[in-house]
Design a protein around this motif. Sequence first.
Motif, PDB file in Angstrom:
ATOM      1  N   SER A 276      -9.468  -3.845  -5.607  1.00 55.64           N
ATOM      2  CA  SER A 276      -9.341  -3.529  -4.153  1.00 55.64           C
ATOM      3  C   SER A 276      -7.750  -2.860  -4.130  1.00 55.64           C
ATOM      4  O   SER A 276      -7.686  -1.446  -3.512  1.00 55.64           O
ATOM      5  CB  SER A 276      -9.438  -4.281  -3.072  1.00 55.64           C
ATOM      6  OG  SER A 276      -8.714  -5.446  -3.132  1.00 55.64           O
TER       7      SER A 276
ATOM      8  N   LEU B 122     -13.586  -3.956   1.278  1.00 57.09           N
ATOM      9  CA  LEU B 122     -13.758  -4.447  -0.003  1.00 57.09           C
ATOM     10  C   LEU B 122     -13.322  -6.029  -0.198  1.00 57.09           C
ATOM     11  O   LEU B 122     -13.966  -6.701  -0.793  1.00 57.09           O
ATOM     12  CB  LEU B 122     -13.017  -3.658  -1.154  1.00 57.09           C
ATOM     13  CG  LEU B 122     -13.484  -2.199  -1.373  1.00 57.09           C
ATOM     14  CD1 LEU B 122     -12.741  -1.515  -2.441  1.00 57.09           C
ATOM     15  CD2 LEU B 122     -14.841  -2.232  -1.724  1.00 57.09           C
ATOM     16  N   ARG B 123     -12.198  -6.329   0.413  1.00 51.83           N
ATOM     17  CA  ARG B 123     -11.820  -7.746   0.410  1.00 51.83           C
ATOM     18  C   ARG B 123     -12.581  -8.537   1.317  1.00 51.83           C
ATOM     19  O   ARG B 123     -12.767  -9.535   1.021  1.00 51.83           O
ATOM     20  CB  ARG B 123     -10.297  -7.549   0.980  1.00 51.83           C
ATOM     21  CG  ARG B 123      -9.216  -6.965   0.270  1.00 51.83           C
ATOM     22  CD  ARG B 123      -9.092  -8.003  -1.268  1.00 51.83           C
ATOM     23  NE  ARG B 123      -8.689  -9.155  -1.179  1.00 51.83           N
ATOM     24  CZ  ARG B 123      -9.204 -10.285  -1.612  1.00 51.83           C
ATOM     25  NH1 ARG B 123     -10.150 -10.089  -2.289  1.00 51.83           N
ATOM     26  NH2 ARG B 123      -8.967 -11.493  -1.403  1.00 51.83           N
TER      27      ARG B 123
ATOM     28  N   VAL C  56     -14.558  -8.504  -3.081  1.00 52.20           N
ATOM     29  CA  VAL C  56     -14.153  -7.862  -4.187  1.00 52.20           C
ATOM     30  C   VAL C  56     -12.666  -8.418  -4.781  1.00 52.20           C
ATOM     31  O   VAL C  56     -12.016  -8.738  -3.773  1.00 52.20           O
ATOM     32  CB  VAL C  56     -14.073  -6.345  -4.086  1.00 52.20           C
ATOM     33  CG1 VAL C  56     -13.466  -5.651  -5.281  1.00 52.20           C
ATOM     34  CG2 VAL C  56     -15.405  -5.747  -3.599  1.00 52.20           C
TER      35      VAL C  56
ATOM     36  N   GLU D  42      -9.028  -8.852  -5.717  1.00 55.94           N
ATOM     37  CA  GLU D  42      -7.962  -8.370  -5.004  1.00 55.94           C
ATOM     38  C   GLU D  42      -7.193  -7.009  -6.009  1.00 55.94           C
ATOM     39  O   GLU D  42      -6.808  -5.935  -5.431  1.00 55.94           O
ATOM     40  CB  GLU D  42      -6.679  -9.429  -4.689  1.00 55.94           C
ATOM     41  CG  GLU D  42      -5.349  -8.875  -4.364  1.00 55.94           C
ATOM     42  CD  GLU D  42      -5.365  -8.174  -3.029  1.00 55.94           C
ATOM     43  OE1 GLU D  42      -4.496  -7.388  -2.700  1.00 55.94           O
ATOM     44  OE2 GLU D  42      -6.349  -8.653  -2.110  1.00 55.94           O
TER      45      GLU D  42
ATOM     46  N   HIS E 161      -4.026  -8.386   5.154  1.00 54.09           N
ATOM     47  CA  HIS E 161      -5.298  -7.710   5.510  1.00 54.09           C
ATOM     48  C   HIS E 161      -5.607  -8.388   6.939  1.00 54.09           C
ATOM     49  O   HIS E 161      -5.705  -9.582   7.126  1.00 54.09           O
ATOM     50  CB  HIS E 161      -6.482  -7.904   4.603  1.00 54.09           C
ATOM     51  CG  HIS E 161      -6.496  -7.303   3.330  1.00 54.09           C
ATOM     52  ND1 HIS E 161      -6.467  -5.821   3.176  1.00 54.09           N
ATOM     53  CD2 HIS E 161      -6.146  -7.748   1.992  1.00 54.09           C
ATOM     54  CE1 HIS E 161      -6.267  -5.433   1.905  1.00 54.09           C
ATOM     55  NE2 HIS E 161      -6.145  -6.885   1.088  1.00 54.09           N
TER      56      HIS E 161
ATOM     57  N   GLY F 231     -10.274  -0.492   1.897  1.00 58.20           N
ATOM     58  CA  GLY F 231      -9.787  -1.739   0.976  1.00 58.20           C
ATOM     59  C   GLY F 231     -10.072  -2.965   1.696  1.00 58.20           C
ATOM     60  O   GLY F 231     -10.281  -3.883   0.998  1.00 58.20           O
TER      61      GLY F 231
END
Length: 229
Positions: free
Chosen positions: A125, A115-116, A120, A122, A199, A112
């Motif tokens: 993800s 992906l961020r 990508v 939010e 993140h 995840g």
Amino acid sequence: MRLVAALIAVAAISLLHTLPVAIAVFSLTAVVAALHRPERRLWRRLLHVEAFILLLFVTLPFTMAGPTVATFGPLHVSSTGLWRATLIALKVSTSVLILLVFLGGMEPERLGSTLRALHVPERLSRLFVMTARYVGLIRDEARRLTETMRARGFRPRSNRHTWRSYGHLLGMILVRALERAERVEEAMLCRGYAGHYPHSPLPAPRHRDWAAFALVSGAAILALMVDRL
């Protein structure tokens, strides 16, 4: 970089048109997978995919026009259908092996964050991370309910009672999944959730990461160029 390399390799494999190149790429990928991840779980996952691929060999050879290689009563097996089914099976199997080798051992939270980092959205993800996290919990819940049914004397048979019991089981799983989702949402709001996960920054790629990325991407592009010759 593992994710991007896997996507480049899968994209290149999906564009292959010749059977010899597809066979060579699949063989090389299978050898790398056997050396990199020799555990049996990898090959069991591939067998689940092959069960669906068998449908191609049941349908395409009998439905595509082309030279006939065999006849079964009113059904004719075309060489074009066999070639197409084999090519699709090889490309799908190779792509699954690549994804399992590159991403199979990666934690959902790390994926995840990846992906961020690739920008990508939010919501996508977050949906991926939550799905990967709670599918296992729902599976455990279904197993506990099934064990409870067996402890109360339930034995599956091909009758109305069995199908009614399975219907109740499915409904109970959905109800408990909804209740769990509400509790999780309340817990997240109590912890200050504001629509996005915190993140931590990903570590910078090392030299061997760049080398592996270049090797995988170059091999995929080379296979595609050979396929076009």
